[in-house]
Design a protein around this motif. Structure first.
Motif, PDB file in Angstrom:
ATOM      1  N   ALA A 545       0.870  -1.190   0.000  1.00  0.00           N
ATOM      2  CA  ALA A 545       0.000   0.000   0.000  1.00  0.00           C
ATOM      3  C   ALA A 545       0.901   1.232   0.000  1.00  0.00           C
ATOM      4  O   ALA A 545       1.757   1.384   0.871  1.00  0.00           O
ATOM      5  CB  ALA A 545      -0.917  -0.011   1.218  1.00  0.00           C
ATOM      6  N   ILE A 546       0.713   2.141  -1.004  1.00  0.00           N
ATOM      7  CA  ILE A 546       1.588   3.313  -1.196  1.00  0.00           C
ATOM      8  C   ILE A 546       0.732   4.570  -1.116  1.00  0.00           C
ATOM      9  O   ILE A 546      -0.261   4.704  -1.837  1.00  0.00           O
ATOM     10  CB  ILE A 546       2.300   3.238  -2.563  1.00  0.00           C
ATOM     11  CG1 ILE A 546       3.019   1.875  -2.706  1.00  0.00           C
ATOM     12  CG2 ILE A 546       3.284   4.372  -2.720  1.00  0.00           C
ATOM     13  CD1 ILE A 546       3.544   1.618  -4.090  1.00  0.00           C
ATOM     14  N   ASP A 547       1.131   5.502  -0.192  1.00  0.00           N
ATOM     15  CA  ASP A 547       0.363   6.751  -0.058  1.00  0.00           C
ATOM     16  C   ASP A 547       0.919   7.812  -0.993  1.00  0.00           C
ATOM     17  O   ASP A 547       1.832   7.553  -1.802  1.00  0.00           O
ATOM     18  CB  ASP A 547       0.358   7.213   1.396  1.00  0.00           C
ATOM     19  CG  ASP A 547       1.751   7.525   1.921  1.00  0.00           C
ATOM     20  OD1 ASP A 547       2.712   7.570   1.117  1.00  0.00           O
ATOM     21  OD2 ASP A 547       1.912   7.723   3.147  1.00  0.00           O
ATOM     22  N   ARG A 548       0.376   9.058  -0.886  1.00  0.00           N
ATOM     23  CA  ARG A 548       0.762  10.131  -1.799  1.00  0.00           C
ATOM     24  C   ARG A 548       2.225  10.517  -1.613  1.00  0.00           C
ATOM     25  O   ARG A 548       2.882  10.983  -2.566  1.00  0.00           O
ATOM     26  CB  ARG A 548      -0.132  11.359  -1.575  1.00  0.00           C
ATOM     27  CG  ARG A 548      -1.603  11.123  -1.919  1.00  0.00           C
ATOM     28  CD  ARG A 548      -2.377  12.437  -1.822  1.00  0.00           C
ATOM     29  NE  ARG A 548      -3.789  12.274  -2.136  1.00  0.00           N
ATOM     30  CZ  ARG A 548      -4.730  12.020  -1.241  1.00  0.00           C
ATOM     31  NH1 ARG A 548      -4.401  11.889   0.046  1.00  0.00           N
ATOM     32  NH2 ARG A 548      -5.990  11.897  -1.615  1.00  0.00           N
ATOM     33  N   ASN A 549       2.753  10.376  -0.404  1.00  0.00           N
ATOM     34  CA  ASN A 549       4.142  10.765  -0.132  1.00  0.00           C
ATOM     35  C   ASN A 549       5.136   9.653  -0.459  1.00  0.00           C
ATOM     36  O   ASN A 549       6.336   9.794  -0.209  1.00  0.00           O
ATOM     37  CB  ASN A 549       4.293  11.157   1.339  1.00  0.00           C
ATOM     38  CG  ASN A 549       3.426  12.352   1.703  1.00  0.00           C
ATOM     39  OD1 ASN A 549       3.213  13.242   0.875  1.00  0.00           O
ATOM     40  ND2 ASN A 549       2.907  12.374   2.930  1.00  0.00           N
ATOM     41  N   GLY A 550       4.643   8.572  -0.990  1.00  0.00           N
ATOM     42  CA  GLY A 550       5.531   7.466  -1.330  1.00  0.00           C
ATOM     43  C   GLY A 550       5.826   6.521  -0.180  1.00  0.00           C
ATOM     44  O   GLY A 550       6.620   5.575  -0.337  1.00  0.00           O
ATOM     45  N   LYS A 551       5.219   6.761   0.980  1.00  0.00           N
ATOM     46  CA  LYS A 551       5.394   5.853   2.104  1.00  0.00           C
ATOM     47  C   LYS A 551       4.673   4.544   1.792  1.00  0.00           C
ATOM     48  O   LYS A 551       3.579   4.544   1.218  1.00  0.00           O
ATOM     49  CB  LYS A 551       4.848   6.459   3.402  1.00  0.00           C
ATOM     50  CG  LYS A 551       5.598   7.692   3.858  1.00  0.00           C
ATOM     51  CD  LYS A 551       6.962   7.299   4.417  1.00  0.00           C
ATOM     52  CE  LYS A 551       7.669   8.535   4.998  1.00  0.00           C
ATOM     53  NZ  LYS A 551       8.970   8.187   5.569  1.00  0.00           N
TER      54      LYS A 551
END
Length: 883
Positions: A545-551
């Protein structure tokens, strides 16, 4: 007393070879010798130094180890010389030597000797002094030397001139020269002081001889005992004694034992020892006691505290003469170590701690705590064992012990969530490895604890799947693209799933895919547990799972294949043989599916007509019994049976049942014993009976053919039954015709020949041809046919041509036997010799067909049909052809 002393003349002859005489010895002795009289002495060592076995060849003499020869009984010397041999053997060296001894009568006595002998006879025997009490010599004697210690004297000295001599230890053996004996007086002297610890006693051999060498006395064994002097001080068996005792031991507890020895004479005051403690270090209250007689050390002080005094050093003394002041003494050292017990509880050096850790950090050390313990370092009594008492319900923290420093190491083993809790407060307690013992000087203490405040630091973290492991069950053989679930992650800071993308990394089992926006999970292939890669029925798939900040956050989907209903049930065995006992057949179905898509099964006969004849009864979840409903014809039945599993899937199988007229299934041999198309075949036993009957007994081969309709008994074979004639194999002289109304016809509707009755010279046959026709009672006489007997009466019934041999035999033999008995009797009213001849029963349903085709033909060329018979009947057919 021995007789007058003889003169001894000793001749020596030295021989050095083995098994040869060393010396030849001659003894001059009186003509009469008493028992135990010394004859003389032989130097044995000069002949064989290491003699182990000494014997004589004459039982009248014995020899001692010193070479003295004695008589064993009264002996009379004849005018001739008496000789015997002394045998010396060294068993180890295997050496044997001999000494030849000759006894010669002594010369005549002189006048002086005769006078002495006459005086000898009137003297009164006095008390002998040849055996004095043992001599005693004090060890370490100061002299003056030579020191007289004893005197030996023989009573024979009153009559003879006696010279004394001695040998043994201290004289001619080590220690040589310590003693000597005066030749004329027998006084024994010591030449120097003796140490009893080295030589406690001496045994010497004393000899009394006359000047001419005769020994009137047996050699005397004399003991010189050395009396002990307290010249040895006792000594301890160890230079240093070391003992251990636990601290806080009660008084009277044994610590150990000291031992000492004394070289002086045992069981005397010189070796009676006493022990005592001379001093103690440190010089405080005496802590131990020492038993004076046994040397056992015991605890005396009620409070031995290792933390105050770790060890004691004792100076102990041992003294002989039962501890008298004038006794000799020696001192030794004893060290008593005090063993540690856990009588001191550990306590924290400080009671409050603070520390910090970033959220989501795992397996990281965040704090060290330390304790104080007065017990021995490194022992179980001081080893600290830490535990988290409160504040660790989620098991996010763990504390262990550093064995080198005895410190407690606090670690984070699960990531902390700043959004859930910004700080955590822990309570830590400490104990020892060994249980705590309450000593007299210690106090009851509660467990020492400290508090630790852990501050959680906020960090930007990636999405988190909830739950971190998702289990999805998928039925077998689902269609491709079937939605099986949804797996989403959340942003820990916002608590929602907006802007999160999902992806499955490559290199894993490609059973499913996930929608990158919604997280919906679908199948990408048909999941089948019979395929190699899916046999385990489970696969773990990692999802990103990848968020908008690339985390990035990770989760796991566990796909489990649930067994489905993909297989049809089927009956394992479909071919059966049922004999006339109608034993039910057990039908067993198989289904490769797993529970709950297999058993219990439901069985059903799908054919309506066969369902009226056959029935199925359920026995258990897996087995059902198939049996006929009533009386059905013998034959082969193909019964369609449907089986429905617990999941509703139906499989149909055809069960073939060979309903056979048999007792055991092996009789059918895989073939039906029934009427088929009007042709009846012969069994193997019928063929063998006919062949053996033709070749061995040369009897008449009779075949009976069935006529075309209901037959009437014929006296002769008619032409219209061309295919059912009898080939007569022999010819007999004509006999008179016998007509007896008691002979009844035999009816048989099976087209497999009739039964013959031979009466006199006429042959009577009843052949009834029929295929499934009704058997009726014979007209006019009211007799019963085989069919009527079988059915228990004369009622009309359907003949299925399935009579067993026992039924036929029970019906025909009593009746035919009675008729034959009445057929003909001779002049002497004896029964005819022509009785009923029973042919072997062929059975029914034989594949060989009727033997009526082998009947006699009017023309030989009409037998061409024999060429179309089966091979195994050609031999039979050839015997039927007229030659």
């Amino acid at each position: 007393m021995a007789p007058a002393a003889p003169r001894l003349v000793l001749g020596l002859l030295v021989l050095s070879l083995c098994c040869e005489a060393c010396k030849k010895v001659i003894f001059h002795v009186p003509s009469e010798l008493e028992a135990d009289t010394l004859v003389g002495r032989v130097d044995l060592k000069e002949c064989l130094q290491s003699a182990e076995f000494i014997s004589t060849t004459d039982g009248n003499f014995k020899i001692l180890e010193d070479g003295s020869v004695y008589t064993t009984s009264a002996f009379s010397l004849s005018a001739e010389k008496k000789t015997f041999t002394i045998l010396l053997k060294d068993i180890q060296e295997q050496v044997e030597k001999k000494i030849h001894v000759s006894l010669v009568e002594e010369e005549k006595k002189t006048q002086t000797q005769k006078t002495r002998h006459a005086r000898d006879t009137v003297l009164k025997r006095t008390k002998r002094r040849w055996g004095p009490i043992p001599s005693v010599m004090i060890e370490n004697s100061l002299g003056p030397f030579p020191l007289q210690i004893q005197q030996v004297q023989s009573d024979t000295a009153q009559n003879y001139t006696i010279y004394y001599s001695a040998s043994g230890p201290g004289i001619d053996q080590d220690p040589k020269g310590l003693f000597y004996i005066e030749r004329e007086t027998g006084n024994i002297f010591a030449t120097r002081a003796v140490d009893r610890e080295q030589y406690p006693s001496f045994q010497i051999i004393c000899f009394a001889t006359t000047p001419d060498g005769y020994s009137p006395e047996v050699p005397l064994v004399h003991t010189i005992r050395i009396e002990d002097d307290n010249d040895n001080a006792p000594y301890f068996t160890q230079d240093l004694f070391e003992f251990c005792v636990p601290e806080n031991s009660k008084p009277g507890v044994v610590v150990g034992q000291v031992t000492a020895e004394d070289r002086d004479e045992p069981y005397t005051l010189h070796t009676t020892l006493k022990y005592r403690i001379v001093s103690q270090n440190p010089p405080i209250t005496p802590a131990f006691s020492l038993h004076g007689d046994t040397g056992v050390i015991s605890v005396l002080l009620p409070q031995l505290d290792r933390e105050l005094v770790p060890s004691y050093t004792l100076l102990v003394e041992v003294r002989d003469m039962a501890g008298q002041p004038f006794g000799l003494c020696t001192t030794g050292t004893v060290v008593v170590k005090i063993e540690d017990t856990n009588d001191n509880a550990p306590s924290f050096k400080q009671i409050q701690y603070e520390t910090r850790v970033e959220e989501n950090r795992v397996s990281v050390e965040i704090l060290r705590v330390s304790v104080v313990d007065l017990d021995e370092p490194g022992s179980p009594g001081s080893g600290a064992v830490y535990e988290i008492i409160r504040g660790n319900d989620d098991q996010a923290f763990e504390i262990t012990t550093d064995k080198n420093t005895n410190e407690g190491i606090l670690c984070v083993v699960k990531g902390l969530d700043y959004e859930s809790a910004k700080q955590r407060v822990l309570v830590i307690g400490v104990n020892n490895e060994a249980p705590y013992l309450l000593a007299p000087h210690s106090q009851q203490l509660s467990q020492s604890t400290c508090s630790v405040t852990v501050h959680v630091l906020d960090v930007d973290e990636g999405p988190v799947f909830k739950p971190c492991l998702l289990r999805l069950d998928v039925k077998e053989c689902e269609d491709i693209g079937t939605a099986i679930g949804r797996y989403v992650a959340e942003d820990p800071e916002t608590g929602n799933s907006e802007g999160i993308r999902y992806r499955i990394p490559p290199g894993q089992c490609n059973w499913i895919n996930i929608d990158d926006k919604s997280g919906e999970v679908r199948t990408v292939k048909v999941l089948d547990r019979d395929i190699g890669e899916m046999r385990r029925g489970q696969c773990n798939i990692t999802v990103l799972a990848i968020d908008r900040n690339g985390k990035t956050g990770t989760g796991t989907i566990q796909v489990c294949i649930v067994p489905g209903n993909k297989n049809f049930p089927r009956i394992a065995q479909t071919d059966y043989i049922m004999c006339r006992d109608r034993e039910p057949i057990c039908l067993t179905a198989q289904d490769d599916d797993e529970h709950p898509y297999s058993t219990p099964f439901v069985y059903r006969i799908t054919d309506r007509n066969l369902a009226s004849m056959w029935k199925i009864n359920l026995q258990n979840d897996n087995c059902a019994y198939l049996s006929p409903k009533g009386d059905i014809p013998f034959g082969i039945y193909d019964i369609p049976v449907s089986v429905m599993d617990n999941g509703g899937k139906v499989g149909e199988s055809t069960v073939r049942v060979n309903f056979c007229d048999c007792v055991t299934p092996t009789e059918c041999d895989g073939r039906s014993r029934q009427l088929s198309g009007g042709n009846v075949t012969l069994g193997l036993w019928a063929i063998l009976a006919m062949i053996l009957g033709s070749l061995l007994l040369l009897l008449i081969l009779i075949t009976i053919c069935g006529c075309c309709g209901r037959g009437v008994m014929h006296r002769q074979v008619t032409d219209d039954c061309a295919n059912h004639n009898l080939i007569i194999s022999n010819t007999e002289a004509p006999g008179e015709e016998v007509m007896d109304h008691n002979i009844i016809p035999l009816q048989n509707t099976c087209d497999q020949g009739g039964y013959g009755v031979k009466t006199g010279d006429q042959q009577t046959f009843e052949v009834v041809k029929g295929r499934g026709h009704t058997l009726e009672s014979v007209k006019g006489a009211g007799h019963q046919t085989l069919g009527s007997v079988k059915e228990g009466g004369g009622q009309t019934m359907m003949d299925t041509c399935r009579y067993s041999y026992s039924e036929w035999h029970n019906f025909t033999h009593p009746r035919l036997g009675e008729k034959v008995h009445l057929c003909r009797q001779d002049e002497e009213q004896k029964h005819s010799e022509d009785y009923l001849l029973s042919y072997n029963y062929e059975g029914k349903g034989s594949l060989a067909g009727s033997v009526g085709c082998c009947s006699d033909q009017h023309e030989e060329e009409a037998l061409d049909f024999l060429d179309q018979l089966e091979p195994k009947f050609r031999t039979l057919a050839e015997t039927c052809i007229k030659r």
